[in-house]
Design an enzyme around this catalytic site. Structure first.
Site, PDB file in Angstrom:
ATOM      1  N   GLU A 118       5.547  -2.424  -8.341  1.00  0.00           N
ATOM      2  CA  GLU A 118       4.251  -2.574  -7.666  1.00  0.00           C
ATOM      3  C   GLU A 118       4.115  -3.943  -7.009  1.00  0.00           C
ATOM      4  O   GLU A 118       3.543  -4.084  -5.929  1.00  0.00           O
ATOM      5  CB  GLU A 118       3.100  -2.381  -8.669  1.00  0.00           C
ATOM      6  N   THR A 161      -1.295  -1.035   0.810  1.00  0.00           N
ATOM      7  CA  THR A 161      -2.078  -1.620  -0.283  1.00  0.00           C
ATOM      8  C   THR A 161      -2.329  -3.116  -0.032  1.00  0.00           C
ATOM      9  O   THR A 161      -3.441  -3.608  -0.249  1.00  0.00           O
ATOM     10  CB  THR A 161      -1.353  -1.398  -1.631  1.00  0.00           C
TER      11      THR A 161
HETATM   12  N1  HSE Z   1      -5.692  -1.060  -7.976  1.00  0.00           N
HETATM   13  C1  HSE Z   1      -4.864  -1.032  -6.814  1.00  0.00           C
HETATM   14  C2  HSE Z   1      -5.732  -1.349  -5.599  1.00  0.00           C
HETATM   15  C3  HSE Z   1      -4.267   0.325  -6.658  1.00  0.00           C
HETATM   16  O1  HSE Z   1      -6.820  -0.776  -5.502  1.00  0.00           O
HETATM   17  O2  HSE Z   1      -5.340  -2.174  -4.782  1.00  0.00           O
HETATM   18  C4  HSE Z   1      -3.424   0.479  -5.431  1.00  0.00           C
HETATM   19  O3  HSE Z   1      -2.109   0.637  -5.745  1.00  0.00           O
END
Ligand code: HSE
Length: 308
Positions: free
Chosen positions: A128, A182
């Site tokens: 991530e 993201t």
């Molecule tokens: N919690 C993360 C966001 C999830 O909202 O950026 C996205 O992968």
């Protein structure tokens, strides 16, 4: 065992009031991965089908997560990874998380399970970090553990809790065919929140967790609000407000942005309502003229599944 084939599920992160700490696992959408032992030490990625993504292990989320695991263990052999992608990157349903979680789950199984599943979360988080610049666990934890998961703490140590959820709870997710990275949708967020908003969000998060445990659908419904992130991100998603309104009208308990978007999710009691919600969501994008994928799923309580 020299080879394993797995289903690596899609996930919905944040679930409105739990930015970076709450997520749930889907059952009907996910990638498949085949992981094999190799004589050569280290990680290779020999095949990615369905998307164009880097094959070099250090540049691939699955590769980076796998390498993080191998760093902690003395293995005489290496691993090759094949990824069959069904989850589109930048869709908001945990594409990178599925690959990262799948890689560490498969390798751990081939190694004879030196780690318990919860311990794999921190390795998958490295994927991530590569994908978005932030090592959040709200997609990888539900992908690995199934159900709803809550990250109680990141620092000084990671603590992930699995949350009970009612059997009749269904998720509907629509993915309008636009890509939002993201990293980009994190960059629009404010780094400070007011005390008033923090109080509201904490109330809703506590309410949602309590509602899930006690199977109180009214409480779940009352709690599915996001005061902090949604106002900034929703402007990136065409039709968001209309989709949300139509979901509620169709009987959903609540609706919000799935992860960092552009997918929009709704939770419903029962499959029949979840299907009605899917129809209402779809109609909005049909009218706007944006292509979409729509998924209806019960909550996947198991997480990653071994196929063979
Ligand atoms: N919690 C993360 C966001 C999830 O909202 O950026 C996205 O992968």
């Amino acid at each position: 065992m020299d080879s394993i084939k797995i289903f690596a599920p899609a996930t919905i992160a944040n679930v409105s009031c739990g930015f970076d700490i709450l997520g749930l696992c889907l059952d009907t959408v996910g990638d498949e991965m085949v992981i094999k032992k190799t004589k050569e030490k280290g990680i290779t990625i020999s095949k990615i089908v369905g998307q164009t993504l880097p094959l070099e292990a250090k540049k691939n989320v699955a590769g980076v997560a796998a390498l993080a695991l191998l760093e902690k263990i003395d293995s005489d052999f290496g691993f090759d990874i094949e990824i069959y992608k069904n989850i589109k990157p930048g869709s908001g349903i945990g594409s990178s998380a599925a690959s990262a979680a799948g890689a560490v789950f498969g390798i751990n199984a081939l190694l004879g399970e030196p780690f318990i599943t919860k311990e794999l979360v921190s390795f998958a988080m490295e994927g991530e970090k590569l994908a978005s610049g932030s090592a959040h666990a709200d997609n990888v934890a539900p992908a690995l553990l199934g159900g709803f998961t809550l990250v109680r703490s990141y620092e000084p140590s990671l603590e992930v809790i699995k949350i009970n959820s009612p059997k009749e709870l269904y998720a509907t997710v629509i993915h309008p065919q636009i890509e939002i990275k993201t990293a980009d949708s994190r960059s629009v967020l404010k780094q400070q929140v007011t005390l008033k908003l923090a109080v509201k969000q904490m109330g809703n998060l506590g309410g949602l967790i309590s509602g899930l445990f006690t199977e109180d659908y009214n409480l779940i419904s009352n709690s599915l609000h996001d005061e902090i992130v949604e106002p900034y991100r929703s402007i990136l998603i065409p039709g968001f407000e209309e989709v949300k309104q139509k979901c509620i009208k169709a009987g959903a308990l609540g609706s919000g942005i799935s992860g960092s978007g552009p997918s929009i999710f709704a939770l419903s009691k029962g499959e029949a309502t979840a299907k009605k919600v899917a129809e209402s969501m779809s109609n909005v994008y049909k009218n706007i003229g944006i292509d979409f994928d729509v998924h209806i799923s019960k909550i996947n309580q198991k997480g990653i599944k071994i196929l063979s």
